[in-house]
Design a protein around this motif. Structure first.
Motif, PDB file in Angstrom:
ATOM      1  N   LYS A  91       0.955  -1.096   0.191  1.00  0.00           N
ATOM      2  CA  LYS A  91       0.163   0.141   0.274  1.00  0.00           C
ATOM      3  C   LYS A  91       0.352   1.513  -0.008  1.00  0.00           C
ATOM      4  O   LYS A  91      -0.083   2.675   0.058  1.00  0.00           O
ATOM      5  CB  LYS A  91      -1.086  -0.244   0.839  1.00  0.00           C
ATOM      6  N   HIS A  92       1.912   1.557   0.237  1.00  0.00           N
ATOM      7  CA  HIS A  92       3.041   2.111  -0.049  1.00  0.00           C
ATOM      8  C   HIS A  92       4.924   1.744   0.228  1.00  0.00           C
ATOM      9  O   HIS A  92       4.711   0.907   0.046  1.00  0.00           O
ATOM     10  CB  HIS A  92       2.579   3.280   1.993  1.00  0.00           C
ATOM     11  N   PHE A 119       4.771   0.050  -4.247  1.00  0.00           N
ATOM     12  CA  PHE A 119       3.472   0.634  -3.590  1.00  0.00           C
ATOM     13  C   PHE A 119       2.925  -0.271  -5.038  1.00  0.00           C
ATOM     14  O   PHE A 119       3.739   0.089  -6.434  1.00  0.00           O
ATOM     15  CB  PHE A 119       3.256   2.000  -3.849  1.00  0.00           C
TER      16      PHE A 119
END
Length: 605
Positions: A194-195, A203
């Motif tokens: 998610k990052h 990501f």
């Protein structure tokens, strides 16, 4: 007044208290399962598969794998390894056994005969200076899968790792449960980072996979409240209380998911050891569809065995008998006219067996019981070949049919039946415990005893086939002799429910499964080898709620497996109803069918 109140509580209130506590327990189980499923969804959504460019995950071909699972720091390795071993045989190793060493070189040395290494590590255990060099060393010459639990930033320490890496932030039994199944395709990878974590792990990084094997979960995942299955406990308790069987194992799969697997009772009535879900049972006639019929299906697809070719074309010794012109199809449908069975053991003379093995008495029937050399070839087989034929074309269930099919399978495959099914099905499917003569591979403590046979073998049968005829041919026959756990049968019959596909491999063409399992006779309910739903059964066979698509088989020792494609259901019941002696109570009480009814009722709510 006080005495009357006490009496009222004992006679009337106490049973209601027990029922209330039982219902309360099931309500708690439902709440726990709901929480488990909720956490499982969260773990699935937050777990990321990285470095899977080789597509090693999910592991597909397992036939020739020798797998080790190494735990370096996880508190939940017991859960993890237990799930791995449901898919195939995996050896568990703890790094703490090497804790006083400067490096993991000795551990690495101990892995030389393994060709797939699965390693659990945590963010803390990566701080051990031995861990990362060990991982990087292994990936040079081994297939390696690493499971990392903990802080996402610990991924930075594994920039040099090129082997598949499964990361989850969660450290819990549920996470271990999910990770193990992801490796073998019981669950699927669906998430991405998610990052940005590092230049390599950015990501959106993450591979997706698909489910290719059965999943182990809770009833709530398929929309069933655990409390709706309470009847299974009640009926199993009744079976044990009424001495229908000392113990049993029940397993239920819906939509390819194991939602119920529970053991009841003890190994025998005099044994205090509880029955376990991993125990190995004598399947009796379930052998017919779990070994012989699937072998026939394979040879049929290879055009080595044809249904409308006659027995005499495949068995030369049958050519001088009245069995010569019987078709394979008639044999598979129990319409060949064979007599039901021959009690071979009743005709043994004192010179036919010995309590000691020797070149003259090589065939082991049980502990301290050996049959003379070539007894099958010179006595049993000629009796079958020359046995009476009656009612040809009519349905008469006969064990002789599968003696004949075994001979045809072995002649056309060029292998002994036990080796053929082991190589073609059990090993590649991951059926760890299935096979004939289990005492050759497992201690007797892993095998549920059957009859205390005082008539023939004069001993408690522990790992030796209960069926006398199968025992007299060395434990391997077409009609009986197979032993397995509930998990083994779940894998095999989920493959059949999938119409031949499992683990991303196609074992049969869909049309082959369809043909063998549908009704194939105008005079009986039978498929080819498979038993089926009976439209004429007064109480419903195998269950009053089963659909007309249902196929499977029962076994004399108190076993059954039924597949219902309409409900995407596999139901397995294993017991040893013949211990200490043969009892009809399991049948009279309709234990197997009533448990199956409970399952359908839960599905249909």
């Amino acid at each position: 007044m006080k005495n009357r109140l006490t009496l009222f509580i004992k006679v009337f209130a106490a049973p209601f208290i027990v029922i209330f506590l039982s219902l309360q327990s099931y309500a708690q189980n439902h709440a726990q399962n709901e929480a488990f499923f909720k956490e499982l969804i969260n773990v699935e959504r937050s777990t990321v598969l990285l470095n899977n460019q080789s597509q090693l995950v999910p592991v597909k071909e397992i036939r020739d794998l020798n797998i080790a699972s190494i735990n370096i720091g996880s508190a939940y390795s017991a859960v993890f390894d237990s799930l791995l071993n449901k898919y195939t045989m995996v050896t568990s190793i703890q790094s703490t056994d090497y804790k006083n060493m400067q490096s993991f070189n000795d551990l690495n040395e101990d892995l030389k005969f393994f060709n797939l290494i699965i390693i659990q590590v945590t963010d803390q255990s990566l701080q051990d200076p031995r861990t990362i060099p060990f991982l990087l060393d292994l990936q040079r010459n081994k297939n390696l899968i690493v499971c990392l639990s903990g802080d996402v930033h610990s991924l930075k320490l594994l920039e040099a790792l090129n082997s598949p890496l499964i990361w989850t932030e969660t450290k819990s039994p549920v996470a271990a449960h999910y990770l193990a199944q992801l490796i073998f395709g019981g669950t699927a990878a669906v998430s991405a980072l998610k990052h940005d974590v590092s230049p390599k792990y950015k990501f959106g990084a993450g591979y997706t996979t698909k489910s290719i094997r059965i999943k182990y979960t809770v009833p709530e995942e398929v929309g069933i409240n655990t409390a709706e299955l309470k009847g299974i406990d009640d009926i199993a308790a009744e079976a044990i209380r009424e001495k229908a069987a000392p113990g049993a194992v029940v397993m239920v799969l819906i939509d390819g998911k194991v939602i119920y697997n529970k053991a009841y009772g003890t190994r025998t009535y005099t044994d205090t050891v509880p029955t376990r879900i991993t125990d190995i049972f004598d399947l009796a006639s379930v052998t017919k569809i779990s070994a012989t019929t699937i072998a026939v299906m394979r040879l049929f697809e290879q055009e080595k065995l044809k249904l409308d070719t006659v027995v005499g074309a495949y068995i030369p010794k049958a050519r001088s008998t009245d069995k010569v012109n019987i078709s394979v199809r008639e044999v598979m449908l129990h319409q060949a006219g064979f007599i039901p069975f021959i009690p071979f053991y009743r005709n043994l003379s004192n010179t036919d067996y010995s309590r000691d093995s020797s070149a003259a008495y090589p065939t082991k029937v049980a502990d301290n019981y050996y049959i003379r050399k070539d007894y099958f070839k010179t006595v049993m087989w000629p009796q079958m070949l020359n046995s009476a034929l009656a009612n040809r074309g009519k349905y008469v269930y006969s064990d002789l049919s599968m003696y004949f099919m075994k001979e045809m399978v072995e002649r056309q495959s060029g292998k002994h039946l036990e080796k053929y099914v082991m190589d073609e099905f059990y090993k590649p499917l991951g059926m760890n415990k299935a096979g004939f003569n289990p005492r050759l591979r497992f201690p007797k403590e892993a095998i549920i005893p059957t009859e205390d046979d005082q008539l023939f073998r004069k001993t408690l049968l522990e790992g030796y086939v209960h069926d006398q005829g199968a025992a007299m041919v060395g434990g391997v026959s077409g009609h009986a002799g197979l032993f397995a756990s509930s998990n083994d049968l779940a894998i095999l019959f989920q493959m059949l429910l999938n119409r031949g596909r499992y683990g991303d491999m196609q074992y049969f063409k869909p049309e082959t499964v369809d043909m063998f399992t549908v009704r194939q006779s105008s005079v009986s309910r039978r498929g080819l080898g498979f038993d089926r739903w009976d439209p004429e059964s007064a109480k419903g066979y195998p269950s009053r709620l089963a659909s007309e698509e249902t196929y499977g088989h029962t076994g004399y020792t108190g076993t059954c497996v039924w597949v219902d494609p309409k409900y995407n259901l596999v139901y397995i019941f294993l017991s040893n109803r013949v211990n200490p002696g043969v009892s009809a109570k399991l049948i009279e009480l309709n234990i197997r069918g009533r448990i199956q009814d409970v399952i359908y009722e839960a599905i249909r709510k």
